[in-house]
Design a protein around this motif. Sequence first.
Motif, PDB file in Angstrom:
ATOM      1  N   LYS A  37      24.446 -15.407 -73.172  1.00 42.58           N
ATOM      2  CA  LYS A  37      23.199 -15.979 -73.972  1.00 42.58           C
ATOM      3  C   LYS A  37      22.685 -14.649 -74.533  1.00 42.58           C
ATOM      4  CE  LYS A  37      21.292 -20.309 -72.100  1.00 42.58           C
ATOM      5  NZ  LYS A  37      21.341 -20.766 -71.591  1.00 42.58           N
ATOM      6  N   ASN A  38      22.679 -13.494 -73.972  1.00 33.63           N
ATOM      7  CA  ASN A  38      22.114 -12.527 -74.702  1.00 33.63           C
ATOM      8  C   ASN A  38      22.693 -11.722 -76.071  1.00 33.63           C
ATOM      9  OD1 ASN A  38      19.811 -12.326 -73.988  1.00 33.63           O
ATOM     10  ND2 ASN A  38      20.316 -11.137 -71.784  1.00 33.63           N
ATOM     11  N   ARG A  39      23.631 -12.948 -76.190  1.00 33.23           N
ATOM     12  CA  ARG A  39      25.335 -12.778 -77.120  1.00 33.23           C
ATOM     13  C   ARG A  39      24.909 -13.297 -78.493  1.00 33.23           C
ATOM     14  NH1 ARG A  39      31.214 -12.266 -74.723  1.00 33.23           N
ATOM     15  NH2 ARG A  39      29.707  -9.813 -73.506  1.00 33.23           N
ATOM     16  N   ILE A  40      23.809 -14.101 -78.755  1.00 31.58           N
ATOM     17  CA  ILE A  40      23.651 -14.873 -79.961  1.00 31.58           C
ATOM     18  C   ILE A  40      23.182 -13.909 -80.897  1.00 31.58           C
ATOM     19  CG2 ILE A  40      23.926 -17.494 -79.597  1.00 31.58           C
ATOM     20  CD1 ILE A  40      20.806 -17.261 -78.786  1.00 31.58           C
ATOM     21  N   VAL A  41      23.284 -14.157 -82.138  1.00 30.65           N
ATOM     22  CA  VAL A  41      22.883 -13.140 -82.988  1.00 30.65           C
ATOM     23  C   VAL A  41      21.824 -14.161 -84.697  1.00 30.65           C
ATOM     24  CG1 VAL A  41      23.573 -11.600 -84.550  1.00 30.65           C
ATOM     25  CG2 VAL A  41      24.487 -11.677 -82.696  1.00 30.65           C
ATOM     26  N   TYR A  42      21.087 -14.341 -84.377  1.00 31.42           N
ATOM     27  CA  TYR A  42      20.335 -15.541 -85.261  1.00 31.42           C
ATOM     28  C   TYR A  42      20.747 -14.321 -87.219  1.00 31.42           C
ATOM     29  CZ  TYR A  42      18.436 -17.679 -82.038  1.00 31.42           C
ATOM     30  OH  TYR A  42      18.303 -18.356 -80.517  1.00 31.42           O
ATOM     31  N   ALA A  54      11.561 -12.404 -79.802  1.00 31.11           N
ATOM     32  CA  ALA A  54      12.541 -12.386 -78.904  1.00 31.11           C
ATOM     33  C   ALA A  54      13.283 -12.510 -77.906  1.00 31.11           C
ATOM     34  CB  ALA A  54      12.634 -10.126 -78.963  1.00 31.11           C
ATOM     35  N   GLU A  55      14.045 -13.149 -77.409  1.00 33.18           N
ATOM     36  CA  GLU A  55      14.596 -13.991 -76.258  1.00 33.18           C
ATOM     37  C   GLU A  55      15.341 -12.564 -75.229  1.00 33.18           C
ATOM     38  OE1 GLU A  55      13.006 -18.073 -78.181  1.00 33.18           O
ATOM     39  OE2 GLU A  55      15.626 -17.767 -77.377  1.00 33.18           O
ATOM     40  N   HIS A 115      16.878  -4.746 -76.936  1.00 33.29           N
ATOM     41  CA  HIS A 115      16.853  -5.763 -78.152  1.00 33.29           C
ATOM     42  C   HIS A 115      15.263  -5.460 -79.194  1.00 33.29           C
ATOM     43  CE1 HIS A 115      19.071  -7.749 -74.599  1.00 33.29           C
ATOM     44  NE2 HIS A 115      20.075  -8.417 -75.229  1.00 33.29           N
ATOM     45  N   ASN A 116      15.328  -4.705 -78.917  1.00 28.28           N
ATOM     46  CA  ASN A 116      14.734  -4.215 -80.181  1.00 28.28           C
ATOM     47  C   ASN A 116      12.865  -5.025 -80.098  1.00 28.28           C
ATOM     48  OD1 ASN A 116      13.532  -3.339 -82.721  1.00 28.28           O
ATOM     49  ND2 ASN A 116      13.585  -4.917 -83.915  1.00 28.28           N
ATOM     50  N   VAL A 117      12.097  -4.679 -78.714  1.00 27.65           N
ATOM     51  CA  VAL A 117      11.312  -5.082 -78.750  1.00 27.65           C
ATOM     52  C   VAL A 117      10.244  -4.085 -78.712  1.00 27.65           C
ATOM     53  CG1 VAL A 117       9.918  -5.559 -76.549  1.00 27.65           C
ATOM     54  CG2 VAL A 117      11.823  -6.803 -76.858  1.00 27.65           C
TER      55      VAL A 117
ATOM     56  N   ARG B 223      19.124  -8.686 -83.622  1.00 25.85           N
ATOM     57  CA  ARG B 223      19.744  -9.544 -82.708  1.00 25.85           C
ATOM     58  C   ARG B 223      19.185 -11.412 -83.780  1.00 25.85           C
ATOM     59  NH1 ARG B 223      19.488 -10.946 -77.386  1.00 25.85           N
ATOM     60  NH2 ARG B 223      19.707 -13.278 -77.881  1.00 25.85           N
ATOM     61  N   PHE B 224      17.486 -10.905 -84.075  1.00 26.72           N
ATOM     62  CA  PHE B 224      16.761 -12.155 -84.123  1.00 26.72           C
ATOM     63  C   PHE B 224      16.170 -12.313 -85.498  1.00 26.72           C
ATOM     64  CE2 PHE B 224      16.226 -12.703 -79.602  1.00 26.72           C
ATOM     65  CZ  PHE B 224      16.164 -11.641 -79.289  1.00 26.72           C
TER      66      PHE B 224
END
Lengths: 195, 293
Positions: A37-42, A54-55, A115-117, B223-224
């Motif tokens: 689930k960490n691999r999906i790219v929006y 971000a999730e 993940h760019n948080v 990613r988002f």
Amino acid sequence: MELSLCESGWFAAGSAFPLSCIHTSTSLQKLGKWEKKNRIVYPPQLPGEPRRPAEIYHCRREIKYSKDKMWYLAKLIKGMSIDQALAQLEFNDKKGAKIIKEVLLEAQEMAVRNHNVEFKSNLHIAESLAGKGHYTKRIRLHGKGMFGIMKIVKCHYFVKLVEGPPPLPEPRKTGFDQAKEYVQQLRSRTLVHTL
Amino acid sequence: MGISAAPRQHAVAMESLLRPPRAVPAFLVVPVRTKRRLFVPEWARELPHEEKEKRLQSLIRTLPEERMERTFYLACTASIIDPYVPPEGDARVTSLSKEGLKQRMEKLKQTAASQLALRKVKDHDPNFSTKTFPEVAQEIYVEAHNSLANFNKQKLHSLVTERCYPDMVRGNRYKTIRWSFVESLEPPRVVHVRCTSVVNQGNLYGQVTVRMHTRQTLAIYDRFGRLMYGGEKLPKDVLEYVVFERYLVNPYGTWRMHGKIVPEWAPPKDPIVKTVMIPGPTLDPSQEYEEMK
């Protein structure tokens, strides 16, 4: 019998294949659904849209602990902000608390690095689950030559961190609200099947 | 053995029908011995020490040399050979002043090493010319960046050397990149040519540095789908010295992007959108940060 003949004949001739250690397989273990689930790219957001939070999904597999006991800790953490969760787990006496704390810290690191948080405290726990791992069966010896089959129990722990402050808990329904609803129901009654 | 138990029994039964049993034993045992290593014949076993050594030496020469070999193919060099040092103030001075004119008139013919290398390159590739190459180079550059934005790995591998590929692709797997080439502010020109041989003499690789002054737009989304860097409608002026390499000895070799030279006096890049925490000094529980300052 024929096979042994062939084999012996082949080896006696001498094999001339050089040893080349090339890893032909890409991954050693099959990835679970939670890790994928960490691999999906929006797709990129348009300028008018609200910023998508971000999730981050993280899990630890095959923890030597019972899933029923782990459930209590998972339920404790659900819905808290990450700082509050870490504080609660640090002063909890259970064995699973230490493990879940490690998992949360790992997930926080991953979030900031990959993940760019922006702010590591700006995360809350949206989902936190405990699942059953692989059980191995062993024999437990009792008195008088009796035995029981013992299960060595393992569990998985899954957590989903979402950026943003934790959502406010729903306010509890007061007696006054319930009474109001009841009166509303009575007032909205109509006569049916009449002229 | 991929043979399951039931068909095997059937096969054995069939064979016993076809071949009636005789006095010959059902299976032969073939003795397998270990490989014969050093064998000294009887007449040579009691020779003096020197003669034994002589025999050994002569035998070693006749034995086949078993070497575990694995061939590898070097398609590109590992770094930029003799990197070009761009003159300070390049593209800072207007072309109308005297110094600007001097810069523009700087031709490739000044450096002798570049001339030598150019001659070597022309030996292997007669169609090469310093006048037509810069346009081809710019096309390769644009194509490479477009295929990076589209994540077209095969095309990117054919346009970019193996040394440059990880530099371009690192960290981009779960990100969306939007890049577009607006225009070229100055015509690109060849600035530096070098030739080296790796491992063996004559194993030539040619490297050509091209100076490009262009306008580009770059936007990186995480990613988002949130903007991480740049903007889609923010064109930026970019002055770069891009190095292209080709394996000259290979007749099917092509010119591919090898790397970039970023001068020290280049203006600093824009900061990224998010704030980054720099960890402070580790403190004792009794100390406070203000006291340490």
